[in-house]
Design a protein around this motif. Structure first.
Motif, PDB file in Angstrom:
ATOM      1  N   UNK A 136       0.829  -1.208   0.000  1.00 40.59           N
ATOM      2  CA  UNK A 136       0.000   0.000   0.000  1.00 40.59           C
ATOM      3  C   UNK A 136       0.866   1.262   0.000  1.00 40.59           C
ATOM      4  N   UNK A 137       2.021   1.206   0.591  1.00 38.79           N
ATOM      5  CA  UNK A 137       2.899   2.372   0.671  1.00 38.79           C
ATOM      6  C   UNK A 137       3.464   2.766  -0.685  1.00 38.79           C
ATOM      7  N   UNK A 138       3.481   1.888  -1.630  1.00 36.21           N
ATOM      8  CA  UNK A 138       4.032   2.183  -2.958  1.00 36.21           C
ATOM      9  C   UNK A 138       3.287   3.317  -3.656  1.00 36.21           C
ATOM     10  N   UNK A 139       2.048   3.568  -3.270  1.00 38.61           N
ATOM     11  CA  UNK A 139       1.246   4.634  -3.876  1.00 38.61           C
ATOM     12  C   UNK A 139       1.287   5.934  -3.062  1.00 38.61           C
ATOM     13  N   UNK A 140       1.934   5.918  -1.919  1.00 41.21           N
ATOM     14  CA  UNK A 140       1.982   7.082  -1.024  1.00 41.21           C
ATOM     15  C   UNK A 140       2.748   8.238  -1.668  1.00 41.21           C
ATOM     16  N   UNK A 141       2.159   9.445  -1.652  1.00 41.51           N
ATOM     17  CA  UNK A 141       2.835  10.608  -2.233  1.00 41.51           C
ATOM     18  C   UNK A 141       3.173  11.671  -1.190  1.00 41.51           C
TER      19      UNK A 141
END
Length: 132
Positions: free
Chosen positions: A13-18
């Motif tokens: 889920x963190x891969x999409x964190x901006x």
């Protein structure tokens, strides 16, 4: 659910964190951010700087397309012009703004002038330094 499966789900889920605001991180947590958050463009770091080093921060700047770095209350009077040069030159050149604080500097303080000059020179005018 196994612990390993939970970790995989959380980190995927963190891969999409901006945008990330983190308090008192360690070099280990910054290394995790640099590895698991490839789209991160805003990093706000709050609290003390006793648990991480400039190298830990540079790891994130090298790995993530950070455009804005907010370090209010982190470096205090410990950051200097050479640190800012490294922050501006050793990242992925996506950085546009660095905010530092707390308000231990005065607007015409020689340290602030030297930091502004260092940032302008190192980034060729790309990065704006905001001193709070």
């Amino acid at each position: 659910i196994s612990t390993n499966l939970m970790r995989v789900c959380f980190f995927s889920e963190l891969r999409e964190l901006v945008r990330l605001r983190i308090s008192d991180p360690s070099d280990i947590s910054l290394a995790a951010v640099s590895h698991y958050c490839p789209k991160l463009d805003f990093l706000g770091i709050y609290g003390g700087c006793s648990r991480f080093t400039l190298e830990g921060l540079l790891g994130v700047l090298r790995s993530c397309p950070i455009r804005s770095l907010y370090t209010l209350g982190v470096f205090g009077s410990g950051i200097d012009a050479s640190d800012l040069k490294r922050i501006c030159t050793e990242g992925r050149h996506s950085l546009l703004q660095v905010q530092i604080g707390p308000r231990r500097y005065r607007p015409f303080d020689l340290r602030v002038i030297l930091m502004q000059e260092a940032v302008a020179e190192a980034s060729k005018g790309r990065v704006k330094l905001v001193v709070r």
